[in-house]
Design a protein around this motif. Sequence first.
Motif, PDB file in Angstrom:
ATOM      1  N   ARG A  62       0.693  -1.252  -0.104  1.00  0.00           N
ATOM      2  CA  ARG A  62       0.100   0.235   0.088  1.00  0.00           C
ATOM      3  C   ARG A  62       0.811   1.194   0.180  1.00  0.00           C
ATOM      4  N   ASN A 101      -9.439  -5.126   6.325  1.00  0.00           N
ATOM      5  CA  ASN A 101     -10.124  -4.865   4.766  1.00  0.00           C
ATOM      6  C   ASN A 101      -8.915  -4.346   3.816  1.00  0.00           C
ATOM      7  N   ALA A 102      -8.027  -3.492   4.159  1.00  0.00           N
ATOM      8  CA  ALA A 102      -7.080  -3.041   3.583  1.00  0.00           C
ATOM      9  C   ALA A 102      -6.026  -4.238   2.915  1.00  0.00           C
ATOM     10  N   GLU A 105      -7.813  -6.085   0.205  1.00  0.00           N
ATOM     11  CA  GLU A 105      -7.528  -5.088  -1.179  1.00  0.00           C
ATOM     12  C   GLU A 105      -6.361  -5.168  -1.627  1.00  0.00           C
ATOM     13  N   GLU A 106      -5.291  -4.971  -0.905  1.00  0.00           N
ATOM     14  CA  GLU A 106      -3.765  -5.091  -1.367  1.00  0.00           C
ATOM     15  C   GLU A 106      -3.659  -6.446  -2.048  1.00  0.00           C
ATOM     16  N   LEU A 109      -5.672  -6.453  -5.215  1.00  0.00           N
ATOM     17  CA  LEU A 109      -5.055  -5.506  -6.495  1.00  0.00           C
ATOM     18  C   LEU A 109      -3.904  -6.413  -7.126  1.00  0.00           C
TER      19      LEU A 109
END
Length: 165
Positions: A62, A101-102, A105-106, A109
């Motif tokens: 991130r 959550n992040a 997400e990472e 991606l």
Amino acid sequence: LWEVTPEAEVVDVEFHKSIIHSIAALTYQQAQSLIDKPDKDCRDDIQAGAVKRLAVLARKFRERRIRAGALTLASPEVKFVLDSESLNPTDVQAYTLYEANALVEEFMLLANVTVSKKILRHYPTLSVLRRHPAPNRSMFDGLIQKARTKGVSICIDDSKKLADS
């Protein structure tokens, strides 16, 4: 399958037909509790150790994306509380976002970028890239003027400068 250094550098990528044997199916809250668990309490906890290592990598992924100019859109999410019988909304609450959550997400991606590169490499004439056109600069005029009245400067030269401003 990614080979990743502790500094979150992808060293190698392999694609395989495979079966995944998960050690757990966790909610975001459960994953967050493992991330927050003190290291001294994780020595014999395989789940906590795995989630904590993934969280460390996700933070680095991130940070690198943001340094490269990725926009972070921090609009609050909401969830509706529904009546159990009528299913009509009875309340609206802010949805709590966790570091977990992040983390997800990472890695989503990373998976998308990895697969996209493979498709481009193997099918360069058939691959499709969805790229949004740059917004018309005049569309920002109102926002820039309003921000200026509040003492805020917005630079729209590129996504990195926009994110930094």
